[in-house]
Scaffold this motif. Sequence first.
Motif, PDB file in Angstrom:
ATOM      1  N   THR A 266       0.793  -1.182   0.213  1.00 61.67           N
ATOM      2  CA  THR A 266      -0.063   0.132   0.022  1.00 61.67           C
ATOM      3  C   THR A 266       0.654   1.275  -0.088  1.00 61.67           C
ATOM      4  OG1 THR A 266      -0.236   0.074   2.483  1.00 61.67           O
ATOM      5  CG2 THR A 266      -1.564  -1.009   1.304  1.00 61.67           C
TER       6      THR A 266
ATOM      7  N   HIS B  79       1.561   3.576  -3.122  1.00 60.71           N
ATOM      8  CA  HIS B  79       0.340   4.431  -3.601  1.00 60.71           C
ATOM      9  C   HIS B  79      -0.194   5.244  -2.618  1.00 60.71           C
ATOM     10  CE1 HIS B  79       0.176   1.692  -6.941  1.00 60.71           C
ATOM     11  NE2 HIS B  79       0.471   0.726  -6.255  1.00 60.71           N
ATOM     12  N   THR B  80       0.509   5.274  -1.200  1.00 59.72           N
ATOM     13  CA  THR B  80      -0.435   6.063  -0.386  1.00 59.72           C
ATOM     14  C   THR B  80       0.642   6.874   0.516  1.00 59.72           C
ATOM     15  OG1 THR B  80      -0.666   4.344   1.156  1.00 59.72           O
ATOM     16  CG2 THR B  80      -2.616   4.854  -0.322  1.00 59.72           C
TER      17      THR B  80
ATOM     18  N   GLU C 293       0.543   9.015   4.047  1.00 60.86           N
ATOM     19  CA  GLU C 293      -0.966   8.914   4.698  1.00 60.86           C
ATOM     20  C   GLU C 293      -0.944   7.993   5.953  1.00 60.86           C
ATOM     21  OE1 GLU C 293      -4.246   8.530   1.873  1.00 60.86           O
ATOM     22  OE2 GLU C 293      -2.856   8.734   0.322  1.00 60.86           O
TER      23      GLU C 293
ATOM     24  N   THR D 244      -3.600   5.572   8.693  1.00 59.11           N
ATOM     25  CA  THR D 244      -4.766   4.821   8.424  1.00 59.11           C
ATOM     26  C   THR D 244      -5.645   4.887  10.052  1.00 59.11           C
ATOM     27  OG1 THR D 244      -3.382   2.908   9.611  1.00 59.11           O
ATOM     28  CG2 THR D 244      -3.454   3.266   7.158  1.00 59.11           C
TER      29      THR D 244
ATOM     30  N   ARG E 145       0.236   5.213  10.796  1.00 60.33           N
ATOM     31  CA  ARG E 145      -0.098   4.186   9.723  1.00 60.33           C
ATOM     32  C   ARG E 145       0.232   2.735  10.393  1.00 60.33           C
ATOM     33  NH1 ARG E 145       0.583   3.629   3.949  1.00 60.33           N
ATOM     34  NH2 ARG E 145       1.382   5.693   3.612  1.00 60.33           N
TER      35      ARG E 145
ATOM     36  N   PHE F 150      -5.449   2.789  -2.058  1.00 61.85           N
ATOM     37  CA  PHE F 150      -5.833   4.156  -1.294  1.00 61.85           C
ATOM     38  C   PHE F 150      -6.372   3.796   0.157  1.00 61.85           C
ATOM     39  CE2 PHE F 150      -9.448   2.737  -3.701  1.00 61.85           C
ATOM     40  CZ  PHE F 150     -10.677   2.973  -3.014  1.00 61.85           C
ATOM     41  N   ILE F 151      -6.609   4.926   0.624  1.00 65.31           N
ATOM     42  CA  ILE F 151      -6.984   4.802   2.194  1.00 65.31           C
ATOM     43  C   ILE F 151      -8.018   5.871   2.215  1.00 65.31           C
ATOM     44  CG2 ILE F 151      -6.295   5.542   4.481  1.00 65.31           C
ATOM     45  CD1 ILE F 151      -3.576   5.002   3.796  1.00 65.31           C
TER      46      ILE F 151
ATOM     47  N   VAL G  84      -8.598   0.272   4.227  1.00 63.61           N
ATOM     48  CA  VAL G  84      -7.237   0.507   3.319  1.00 63.61           C
ATOM     49  C   VAL G  84      -7.582  -0.499   2.183  1.00 63.61           C
ATOM     50  CG1 VAL G  84      -4.680  -0.095   3.226  1.00 63.61           C
ATOM     51  CG2 VAL G  84      -5.704   0.771   5.229  1.00 63.61           C
TER      52      VAL G  84
END
Length: 265
Positions: free
Chosen positions: A199, A202-203, A206, A208, A224, A242-243, A259
């Motif tokens: 993940t 791509h994120t 970011e 979570t 995260r 993506f989240i 997620v």
Amino acid sequence: MRICTWNVNSARTRIDRIAAVLERHSIDVLAMQETKCKDAQFPGAQLEEMGYEIAHFGLNQWNGVAIASRVGLEDVATSFADQPGFTKDQEAEQLLEARHIAATCGGVRVHSLYVPNGREIDDPHFGYKLRFLEALRTAGVASLEADPELKAAYVGDFNIAPLDEDVWDMAAFEGKTHVTEPEREAFRALEAAGWAEVTRAHTEGEWTYWDYQKLRFQKREGMRIDFQLATPALASTVTDAFIDREERKGKGASDHAPVIVDYDV
């Protein structure tokens, strides 16, 4: 195949939000953690009406894991090889907790995982967390040795922030769990065993999870700690991730965000 992992922090409290996430993102497989209910209490009827098959493992009002799939649900397992248990009394039998469930969904073996929190560094729960992760690594090595082309994923709440950038302020975590070197080494060991985290690429940057306390979400103070780790045969098929940070907003939100990863299988 779109796979989502989400610590829902009570399935019964958030069943409407769970159904909304499934519909909004057209999720094929949803792995849930912290369902906080026994099997008979899990509110699966609403999801079944939407075309999902359900597998749930819950023993009491704590922990609990589940998988909802609209692409098949076969060979359900509620534990992995040598999964350790935990009981506060370290002299008593260490009982298995509802922290893992796996099923084959559309040809992909999905493991929903709620890794122990660890509590405090000097708490027996911290040692339990490390034993859990080592047993998971060993099981992962064995499964890939048995089938190098295995398409499988370890997804869930790992309760580890592998990098300094995965918490809002490292100084706030001095002397605390989630960021210690033994925990981070256990996470790296999973990746070294062939289970690649898919993940982050791509994120980047970011988070979570945002604690309910001290307005962490409003202050943009997150972590995260929720991931998807895929075997080589599955990791090579990732097209996007993506989240859903928006899901953390509003009344009745979980403290974790979904997620989501797209696999071209």
